[in-house]
Write a protein that holds these residues in place. Structure first.
Motif, PDB file in Angstrom:
ATOM      1  N   ALA A  56      -3.118  -2.057  -5.730  1.00 47.21           N
ATOM      2  CA  ALA A  56      -3.611  -2.164  -4.031  1.00 47.21           C
ATOM      3  C   ALA A  56      -5.000  -2.326  -4.022  1.00 47.21           C
ATOM      4  O   ALA A  56      -5.404  -3.258  -3.281  1.00 47.21           O
ATOM      5  N   CYS A 110      -2.232   2.174  -7.635  1.00 49.29           N
ATOM      6  CA  CYS A 110      -3.423   2.222  -6.929  1.00 49.29           C
ATOM      7  C   CYS A 110      -4.520   1.197  -7.353  1.00 49.29           C
ATOM      8  O   CYS A 110      -5.108   0.470  -6.327  1.00 49.29           O
ATOM      9  N   VAL A 140      -4.034   4.037   0.193  1.00 50.51           N
ATOM     10  CA  VAL A 140      -2.372   4.047  -0.299  1.00 50.51           C
ATOM     11  C   VAL A 140      -1.732   5.292   0.398  1.00 50.51           C
ATOM     12  O   VAL A 140      -2.313   6.413   0.848  1.00 50.51           O
ATOM     13  N   ILE A 153      -7.294  -3.282  -0.579  1.00 52.01           N
ATOM     14  CA  ILE A 153      -6.495  -2.010   0.072  1.00 52.01           C
ATOM     15  C   ILE A 153      -7.508  -0.794  -0.263  1.00 52.01           C
ATOM     16  O   ILE A 153      -7.753  -0.541  -1.136  1.00 52.01           O
ATOM     17  N   ASP A 158       0.942  -1.251   0.067  1.00 55.79           N
ATOM     18  CA  ASP A 158       0.023   0.017   0.075  1.00 55.79           C
ATOM     19  C   ASP A 158       0.966   1.216  -0.011  1.00 55.79           C
ATOM     20  O   ASP A 158       0.281   2.381   0.097  1.00 55.79           O
TER      21      ASP A 158
END
Length: 162
Positions: A110, A107, A118, A115, A82
């Protein structure tokens, strides 16, 4: 794919020298407005010429992605889960969406791991770039370079999947 198209691919060990060259060239192109010449020299690890050894060491723990135009590596990003660790675009190719594409890829990677936020640590030069991409400044913090040199940087974050 046309010669002017940019595509992203995972970095290979054979790319290390080119990534080092981009890192050095990008830092050398910065004016000494936010950081002194001494700090900029430390930031590029006191190198005038590329040496991929540090990047090869980092490749063992970080994910590296390169942006390629034609057959030329134009920029790269490195990240761990992340956190975006590094983002550099050769000065000749800046302003063409390469940095944006690399950050978006980070991004997306992630988000694919569920996630939702970030982070990155932005140089004072890059803070505006990240703000334009939807990052939020958290706070200014000191960042240690080589030889006990500390420079101010900005911790930043971005919420994903909004």
């Amino acid at each position: 794919m046309s010669a002017n198209e940019i595509y992203l691919r995972p970095a290979q060990e054979t790319d290390a020298w080119a990534l080092s060259a981009i890192h050095i060239t990008a830092i050398k192109a910065l004016p000494a407005t936010f950081y002194t010449e001494k700090e900029l020299l430390a930031w590029r690890n006191y190198r005038e010429k590329p040496d991929g050894s540090n990047i090869l060491k980092s490749m063992k723990v970080e994910n590296f992605w390169v942006a390629v135009k034609g057959d030329i590596i134009t920029g790269f990003a490195s990240f761990i889960i992340d956190e975006l660790i590094g983002l550099y675009v050769h000065p000749h190719y800046q302003g063409q969406g390469i940095g944006r594409a690399l950050v978006q890829h980070f991004c997306n990677e992630a988000a694919a791991q569920d996630i939702d936020k970030v982070i990155t640590t932005a140089s004072l030069y890059a803070e505006g770039f990240y703000l334009r991409l939807g990052f939020t400044a958290i706070k200014k913090v000191p960042h240690q370079l080589r030889r006990q040199i500390f420079v101010p940087v900005t911790k930043m974050s971005k919420l994903l999947n909004q």
